[in-house]
Design a protein around this motif. Structure first.
Motif, short mmCIF file in Angstrom:
data_model
loop_
_atom_site.label_atom_id
_atom_site.label_comp_id
_atom_site.label_asym_id
_atom_site.label_seq_id
_atom_site.Cartn_x
_atom_site.Cartn_y
_atom_site.Cartn_z
N PHE A 43 1.24 -1.42 -0.07
CA PHE A 43 -0.04 -0.51 0.16
C PHE A 43 1.42 1.35 0.15
CE2 PHE A 43 -4.71 -1.97 1.75
CZ PHE A 43 -4.61 -2.28 0.88
N GLU A 44 1.96 1.15 0.75
CA GLU A 44 3.26 2.43 0.54
C GLU A 44 3.55 2.26 -0.58
OE1 GLU A 44 4.23 4.47 3.27
OE2 GLU A 44 2.10 3.38 4.35
N ASP A 45 3.59 1.51 -1.54
CA ASP A 45 3.97 1.39 -2.87
C ASP A 45 2.82 2.33 -3.83
OD1 ASP A 45 6.72 0.59 -3.11
OD2 ASP A 45 5.33 -1.54 -2.32
N ALA A 46 1.68 1.78 -3.67
CA ALA A 46 0.95 2.43 -4.05
C ALA A 46 0.30 3.88 -3.80
CB ALA A 46 -0.44 1.66 -3.46
N VAL A 47 0.92 4.57 -2.63
CA VAL A 47 0.35 6.09 -2.13
C VAL A 47 1.65 6.75 -3.64
CG1 VAL A 47 1.36 7.54 -0.72
CG2 VAL A 47 -0.58 5.75 -0.08
N LYS A 48 2.70 6.28 -2.74
CA LYS A 48 3.88 7.18 -4.43
C LYS A 48 3.33 6.88 -5.69
CE LYS A 48 7.42 5.26 -1.12
NZ LYS A 48 9.13 4.12 -0.92
N LEU A 49 3.01 5.80 -6.12
CA LEU A 49 2.60 6.08 -7.13
C LEU A 49 1.15 6.50 -7.73
CD1 LEU A 49 2.98 5.19 -10.06
CD2 LEU A 49 1.79 3.19 -9.90
N HIS A 50 0.18 6.65 -6.16
CA HIS A 50 -0.87 7.37 -6.92
C HIS A 50 -0.02 9.46 -6.70
CE1 HIS A 50 -4.85 5.42 -6.60
NE2 HIS A 50 -4.06 4.50 -5.51
N ARG A 51 0.96 9.54 -5.45
CA ARG A 51 1.15 10.70 -6.12
C ARG A 51 1.74 11.17 -6.40
NH1 ARG A 51 4.92 9.92 -1.42
NH2 ARG A 51 2.97 10.26 0.17
N LEU A 52 2.91 10.01 -7.51
CA LEU A 52 3.29 10.90 -8.71
C LEU A 52 1.90 11.15 -9.78
CD1 LEU A 52 5.41 11.26 -10.88
CD2 LEU A 52 4.82 8.77 -11.27
N VAL A 53 0.61 10.52 -10.38
CA VAL A 53 -0.31 10.19 -11.06
C VAL A 53 -0.83 11.92 -10.56
CG1 VAL A 53 -2.56 9.71 -11.91
CG2 VAL A 53 -0.57 8.13 -11.59
N ASP A 54 -1.11 11.95 -9.10
CA ASP A 54 -1.74 13.39 -8.67
C ASP A 54 -0.89 14.76 -9.38
OD1 ASP A 54 -3.70 12.11 -7.86
OD2 ASP A 54 -2.93 12.13 -5.66
N ALA A 55 -0.05 14.49 -8.99
CA ALA A 55 1.38 15.34 -9.77
C ALA A 55 1.57 15.59 -10.91
CB ALA A 55 2.72 15.40 -9.64
N ILE A 56 1.11 14.58 -12.03
CA ILE A 56 1.40 14.89 -13.30
C ILE A 56 -0.46 16.00 -13.48
CG2 ILE A 56 0.99 13.72 -15.33
CD1 ILE A 56 2.50 11.56 -13.97
N SER A 57 -1.46 15.79 -12.95
CA SER A 57 -2.60 16.44 -13.26
C SER A 57 -3.00 17.31 -12.93
CB SER A 57 -3.42 15.26 -12.21
OG SER A 57 -3.50 13.83 -12.87
N GLU A 58 -1.87 17.67 -11.47
CA GLU A 58 -1.84 18.87 -11.06
C GLU A 58 -1.31 19.91 -12.08
OE1 GLU A 58 -0.07 21.47 -7.21
OE2 GLU A 58 -0.18 18.88 -7.29
N SER A 59 0.24 19.43 -12.62
CA SER A 59 1.39 20.27 -13.44
C SER A 59 -0.12 20.37 -14.78
CB SER A 59 2.29 19.33 -14.20
OG SER A 59 3.26 19.50 -14.55
N ALA A 60 -0.65 19.88 -15.74
CA ALA A 60 -1.46 19.53 -16.18
C ALA A 60 -2.18 20.78 -16.44
CB ALA A 60 -1.92 18.05 -17.54
N ARG A 61 -3.12 21.36 -15.72
CA ARG A 61 -3.98 21.62 -14.95
C ARG A 61 -3.64 22.86 -15.10
NH1 ARG A 61 -5.86 20.16 -9.57
NH2 ARG A 61 -4.23 21.54 -8.82
N ASP A 62 -2.32 23.04 -14.41
CA ASP A 62 -1.63 24.73 -13.58
C ASP A 62 -0.71 24.66 -14.71
OD1 ASP A 62 -3.69 24.69 -11.19
OD2 ASP A 62 -2.00 23.63 -9.98
N GLY A 63 -0.39 24.07 -15.18
CA GLY A 63 0.47 24.63 -16.44
C GLY A 63 2.19 25.18 -15.57
N ARG A 64 2.67 23.81 -14.51
CA ARG A 64 4.10 24.46 -13.89
C ARG A 64 4.47 23.04 -13.31
NH1 ARG A 64 3.09 23.79 -8.25
NH2 ARG A 64 0.93 23.04 -7.69
N THR A 65 6.15 23.56 -13.54
CA THR A 65 5.98 21.98 -12.88
C THR A 65 6.45 22.62 -11.12
OG1 THR A 65 8.30 22.65 -14.13
CG2 THR A 65 9.02 20.84 -12.66
N VAL A 66 5.77 20.67 -10.89
CA VAL A 66 4.82 20.45 -9.91
C VAL A 66 6.25 19.73 -9.13
CG1 VAL A 66 3.58 18.68 -7.97
CG2 VAL A 66 2.48 20.29 -10.29
N THR A 67 6.85 20.02 -7.47
CA THR A 67 7.83 18.65 -6.78
C THR A 67 7.03 18.04 -5.73
OG1 THR A 67 9.68 21.20 -7.31
CG2 THR A 67 9.79 18.94 -4.84
N LEU A 68 7.75 17.07 -6.60
CA LEU A 68 7.55 15.94 -5.55
C LEU A 68 8.10 15.77 -4.07
CD1 LEU A 68 6.50 14.79 -8.36
CD2 LEU A 68 5.47 12.72 -8.03
#
Length: 360
Positions: A335-360
């Motif tokens: 589940f901890e690995d799953a959270v890391k992957l979810h966090r990456l996908v959320d960062a991709i979504s945030e970056s595409a939506r806001d047009g900026r680089t997202v730091t994880l």
């Protein structure tokens, strides 16, 4: 050591659990199927009778809340294989019972649910696994071995291009319509390849992303794949491109595509890893080849074809169960690995939506 007694939520006589998840368990001496749970009493009785005949021992039927199967003293591990929106509702009672748990991918219906489930599992100190079967792909294991051996030297950069089968962006099965066409983030396209990418090379430190929906509507097809004449608005993205730097300093670029023709030669999966002393290329030209949980790509080291790691006569699902049975010595996604992957996908979504680089 006694076999692990497993109960499966969502196991019927057909569907993913019956065709892919459970068959390796029935052939393993490390597990024994003792119970199952479905949505109704009748379907549970029918499925339990079916699997009792196959296993030649009683498989208990449960229905309704997952708390019932989780409280059974003859169940050590509960596997959850239901529709994604139900994952949290089904998994939490299992975790609260203190039973070890497997949840098919994705862990939660979004990153928030994944974090909630992981936190609950940590509090109860239960062992967890998620259904990222690509981790067990013999090609992924071989590439990890090559990198660890130092044959290509320090890894400098990597690029990955993969695609879903062309029809998946244009046609949606009528039973999956509401789920498939309402996805607004790039999660469905990025989960499995990204999990293998970070398993081999490490976590992203930052991402800059672009997403697009090039197919704004999808044709609804019947059970045989024939058009029904109906269409549905497709709010999900079908193009995901992102680049960034990994925590190790590796520079990476990734492009996930949907809608391209399902023909050979279209680079349905192409992953290049460049090191100071050499390079690795993985490729698969067959449609659907990007699904690493099911397909093994070819591997080339400095242009020479390399054999994948041994498969031990098991498919990726079977190897995942075998790894979990090893306990702390096993290699499998938690589940901890799953959270890391979810966090990456959320960062991709945030970056595409806001047009900026997202730091994880």
């Amino acid at each position: 050591m006694s076999p692990i007694r497993i109960g499966v939520v969502g196991l019927s006589k057909d569907g993913w659990a019956s065709t892919s998840l459970v068959p390796p368990l029935l052939e393993s001496d490390k597990y024994v199927l003792t119970a199952l749970s479905t949505s109704s009493a009748q379907s549970a009785e029918d499925a339990a009778s079916h699997y009792s005949k196959i296993t030649k021992h009683q498989v208990k039927p449960f229905h309704g809340t997952s708390a019932h199967i989780a409280s059974d003293p003859d169940v050590d591990l509960v596997a959850v294989s239901v529709k994604v929106p139900l994952h949290k509702r089904v998994a939490l009672p299992v975790i609260e019972s203190g039973k070890n748990i497997f949840v098919e991918w994705p862990l939660g219906n979004g990153g928030e649910e994944a974090r909630e489930l992981a936190a609950a599992a940590n509090r109860k100190n239960v062992r967890t696994m998620v259904g990222l079967q690509g981790w067990q792909n013999p090609a992924i294991k071989k590439v990890s071995e090559i990198i660890s051996s130092g044959k290509i030297g320090r890894v400098l950069s990597s690029s990955l291009v993969s695609s879903k089968k062309g029809t998946l962006a244009k046609r949606i099965h009528f039973r999956r319509k509401e789920w498939c066409v309402s996805r607004s983030e790039p999660s469905h396209m990025t989960y499995v390849p990204s999990s293998c990418f970070t398993l081999v090379l490490g976590e992203f430190a930052s991402v800059t992303a672009t997403t697009a929906t090039l197919f704004p509507s999808a044709k609804i097809v019947d059970a045989s794949g024939n058009p029904t004449g109906l269409t549905a608005a497709n709010t999900g993205v079908d193009q995901v491109a992102f680049s960034g730097t990994l925590k190790s300093g590796i520079v990476a670029s990734v492009h996930y595509r949907a809608g391209i023709a399902s023909k050979l030669g279209a680079d349905h999966f192409l992953w290049v890893i460049n090191g100071e002393e050499g390079s690795i290329k993985m490729e698969n030209e067959i449609p659907g080849g990007a699904f690493l949980g099911m397909h093994t790509p070819s591997i080339y080291l400095d242009g020479e074809l390399v054999a994948a790691a041994p498969d031990y006569g098991l498919d990726n699902v079977g190897r995942a169960w075998a790894e979990f049975a090893k306990g702390e010595e096993g290699t499998y996604p938690t589940f901890e690995d799953a959270v890391k992957l979810h966090r990456l996908v959320d960062a991709i979504s945030e970056s595409a939506r806001d047009g900026r680089t997202v730091t994880l």
